[in-house]
Design a protein around this motif. Sequence first.
Motif: not given
Lengths: 242, 222
Positions: B157, B160-161, B164, B205-206, B208-210, B212-213
């Motif tokens: 996370s 990812i921050e 951004k 990023l998507l 990576s977001v997934r 992370t989930g």
Amino acid sequence: MRPILDIQALYKSFGDAEVLKNINLKVGEGEMVFLIGPSGSGKSTLLRCCNRLEEPTSGAIWMDNTNLLAGDTDINRMRQRIGMVFQGFNLYPHMTAEQNVMLALRRVQGKSEAEAREIARRELDRMGLAERFGHYPSQLSGGQQQRVAIARSLALGPRVMLMDEPTSALDPELVGGVLEAMREMKAAGMTMLVVSHEMRFAREAADRVAFMQAGEIVEYGTPAELLAREGGRARAFLGGEH
Amino acid sequence: MNALIEQFFNLEVMAQAFPFLLKGLGVTILLTLLLTPLGLALGLALALGSSARHRGLRRAVRIWVNGFRGLPPLVLIIIVYSALPFLGLRTPPLMAVVIALWLNSSAYYCEILRAGLGSVPAGQMEAARATGLGRAQALRDVVLPQAVRNVLPDLASNTIELVKGTSLASIIGVSELLHMASNARSVVYNASPITLAALMYLAFLLPSVRLTGWLERRRRGA
Ligand SMILES: Nc1ncnc2c1ncn2[C@@H]1O[C@H](COP(=O)(O)OP(=O)(O)OP(=O)(O)O)[C@@H](O)[C@H]1O
Ligand SMILES: [Mg+2]
């Protein structure tokens, strides 16, 4: 009998609390010495001073002509010769049984991968874990985990084993296997200093018993001697059912 | 409605701007690849310093970390960018951004790794030390792998921050994705390049977001 471990005038305080007071204890070659006593009497602390997981406040602990507490002692070198087994096993959960045993062989003793693996398998085999080399701790029973932990210590070729309540965390039906491993170690001549509440085992297997109370060794002798001592506290303790 | 589509979803403008934005995305990725290992390394050093035996060192590390957690990264970027010349350092904006975001992200990585280190039972270090491993060896082989595993979702996370956060670099003219998009926008008087940049951020990023989930679910399952 030549002592392997010779503890002299050992003191240990945590802040203001004096937890060990003038401890003197010799552990002879091949001897199995039990530390018993009520909770909080300092048994674990004494054991942990013997490989300096706790730093004693003063005193000396001699092992083979080396004072473990001297400033210039290479404690990492000495620790290979002082095995320690914990109540909670403390196996590395991210490594297999075999890798648990191999780590110090590789990193501390500088053995090759192949050599370390061979030693690890031999020690695990001796502990009756031949089928479990590739298992992670979470895939093993408590008794098996403790035997992996014993193998991890024995693999380094220690001169003495320190064991802090090695069976206390085990389900009753798993205790026997670990006690059996300890009997075999003793039969093979290993020197052992053991904290335990397994009084039946202590009566049967101990060469000497040290009874601790409030940071002091207040009684010391063979199990038979302590059991014969009229009015001694150790007698009631050691004679207990367990 | 048509005006909105014309202003934000003009495909022709997007197609024109795409090569520029791709260059910008390259800089964004470069910043990410640079800052992630740097941030992790300094974060780990700070995490270890937070539990150092020396009290003064511990204090200093805590002040440092809390300070950089408390400063908005944009403020930090501008301060670093405008202060460095006074120190006699002619640094390009890219360098200023790397320094500023490094200070910022490492403070957060530090807090995460500190939690990770704290989550590993003391008995692990003791067992390793009892077999003769030195402190550094025990950390590397026994404690850290477990610590990192325990906080992997948080590390992801934070990364990812960090990605951004690189868009803040546009303010001092670093040619990363957002900067390229705003340039394009002011040339063509149309906001579609910004929309395209947003889509490119998402594409980057998507996954990576997934991930992370997924890591988070796996941690909860374990
Ligand atoms: N790290 C520590 N800091 C402060 N006090 C401690 C620490 N470790 C142990 N003590 C204290 O030292 C005393 C002896 O503890 P120790 O764990 O050696 O007892 P024990 O005989 O092993 O007890 P048990 O049978 O419950 O395991 C206790 O009063 C305990 O609270
Ligand atoms: Mg204890």
